[in-house]
Enzyme design. Structure first.
Site, mmCIF file in Angstrom:
data_model
loop_
_atom_site.group_PDB
_atom_site.id
_atom_site.type_symbol
_atom_site.label_atom_id
_atom_site.label_comp_id
_atom_site.label_asym_id
_atom_site.label_seq_id
_atom_site.Cartn_x
_atom_site.Cartn_y
_atom_site.Cartn_z
ATOM 1 N N ARG A 43 -33.327 -4.076 10.205
ATOM 2 C CA ARG A 43 -34.364 -3.218 9.557
ATOM 3 C C ARG A 43 -34.611 -3.808 7.933
ATOM 4 O O ARG A 43 -34.105 -3.596 7.071
ATOM 5 C CB ARG A 43 -33.751 -2.155 9.621
ATOM 6 C CG ARG A 43 -35.315 -0.883 9.175
ATOM 7 C CD ARG A 43 -34.764 1.002 9.667
ATOM 8 N NE ARG A 43 -33.734 1.036 8.146
ATOM 9 C CZ ARG A 43 -33.065 2.032 8.375
ATOM 10 N NH1 ARG A 43 -33.685 2.645 8.697
ATOM 11 N NH2 ARG A 43 -31.947 2.633 7.283
ATOM 12 N N SER A 112 -36.327 6.056 19.881
ATOM 13 C CA SER A 112 -36.067 7.178 19.052
ATOM 14 C C SER A 112 -35.974 8.040 19.201
ATOM 15 O O SER A 112 -37.383 8.548 20.151
ATOM 16 C CB SER A 112 -36.263 6.974 17.806
ATOM 17 O OG SER A 112 -36.076 5.418 15.887
ATOM 18 N N LYS A 141 -33.615 8.293 5.465
ATOM 19 C CA LYS A 141 -34.961 8.817 5.761
ATOM 20 C C LYS A 141 -35.139 10.255 5.575
ATOM 21 O O LYS A 141 -34.783 10.888 6.347
ATOM 22 C CB LYS A 141 -34.609 8.651 7.511
ATOM 23 C CG LYS A 141 -36.631 7.953 8.116
ATOM 24 C CD LYS A 141 -36.163 7.461 9.545
ATOM 25 C CE LYS A 141 -37.796 6.985 9.825
ATOM 26 N NZ LYS A 141 -37.721 6.779 11.222
#
Length: 215
Positions: A43, A112, A141
């Site tokens: 990521r 997700s 997050k």
């Protein structure tokens, strides 16, 4: 490529916050794999596309050499051009069916999901696995809202593809996910913020075996 539940026991998601440079990040990834992570997601939110591609190529080659599955976060083109095994997308990204058509049948598409509806839609569109959460509040997050254990159990009962929980999971709370029907967990800081990534991975892999459903 099909993923088994056992491969999903420990899914590592990278974060450059704890690595000085790409070389250091790749060393952390190798340690995570050596400790028991069979799937790793790269990521990168701040690298430009050229730098991301070069890093992704090195990442995919490392995972191939170590026998781990390489996943690129969000960026379908980078996944294609780097030789990675697949891509992971969120609900705000390109739709899973479109990604599947672009990548073809042999690549991995992770999605997700936060509800049974999203999970079933992703599975029908060709998703290879689901990441559900947030399981707990997480600083990685900040806008990710925790979902209930009941929702996690409903998702795992509704789909046939592997499911991992993500979001705020660490050695102190992972066992709270027992009985949710999960195949494993996806972790970020619980691995990469630890001084000994390999040891952290080994501990989390052991704990994930306790909470995972039987294959």
């Amino acid at each position: 490529m099909n993923l088994t539940g056992r491969q999903m026991r420990l899914y590592a998601v990278t974060d450059r916050a704890w690595a000085a440079d790409t070389d250091a990040l790749l060393c952390q990834i190798e340690d995570a794999i050596d400790g028991g992570a069979a799937v790793v997601q790269l990521r990168e939110k701040r690298l430009d596309e050229d730098a991301f591609l070069e890093e992704a190529k090195r990442f995919a080659a490392l995972c191939r050499r170590k026998g781990a599955v390489s996943i690129i976060n969000d960026h379908v083109e980078i996944a294609q051009r780097s030789g990675a095994d697949g891509v992971h997308i969120g609900q705000e990204d390109l739709e899973a069916g479109c990604v599947r058509r672009i990548l073809g049948p042999d690549k991995i598409v992770g999605v997700s999901a936060h509800s049974v509806e999203e999970a079933l839609r992703a599975q029908a569109a060709g998703a290879s696995y689901l990441g559900v959460g947030a399981a707990f509040a997480t600083g990685t997050k900040a806008d990710a809202k925790p979902i209930s254990r009941e929702t996690i159990r409903a998702i795992t009962a509704a789909v046939e593809i592997p499911v991992v929980a993500i979001g705020g999971i660490g050695r102190g709370n992972i066992l709270e996910l027992k009985g949710c029907g999960l195949d494993g967990v996806a972790v970020v800081s619980a691995l990469f913020a630890r001084p000994d990534v390999k040891a952290a991975a080994a501990e989390l892999r052991r704990l994930s075996e306790e909470i995972a459903k039987e294959d």
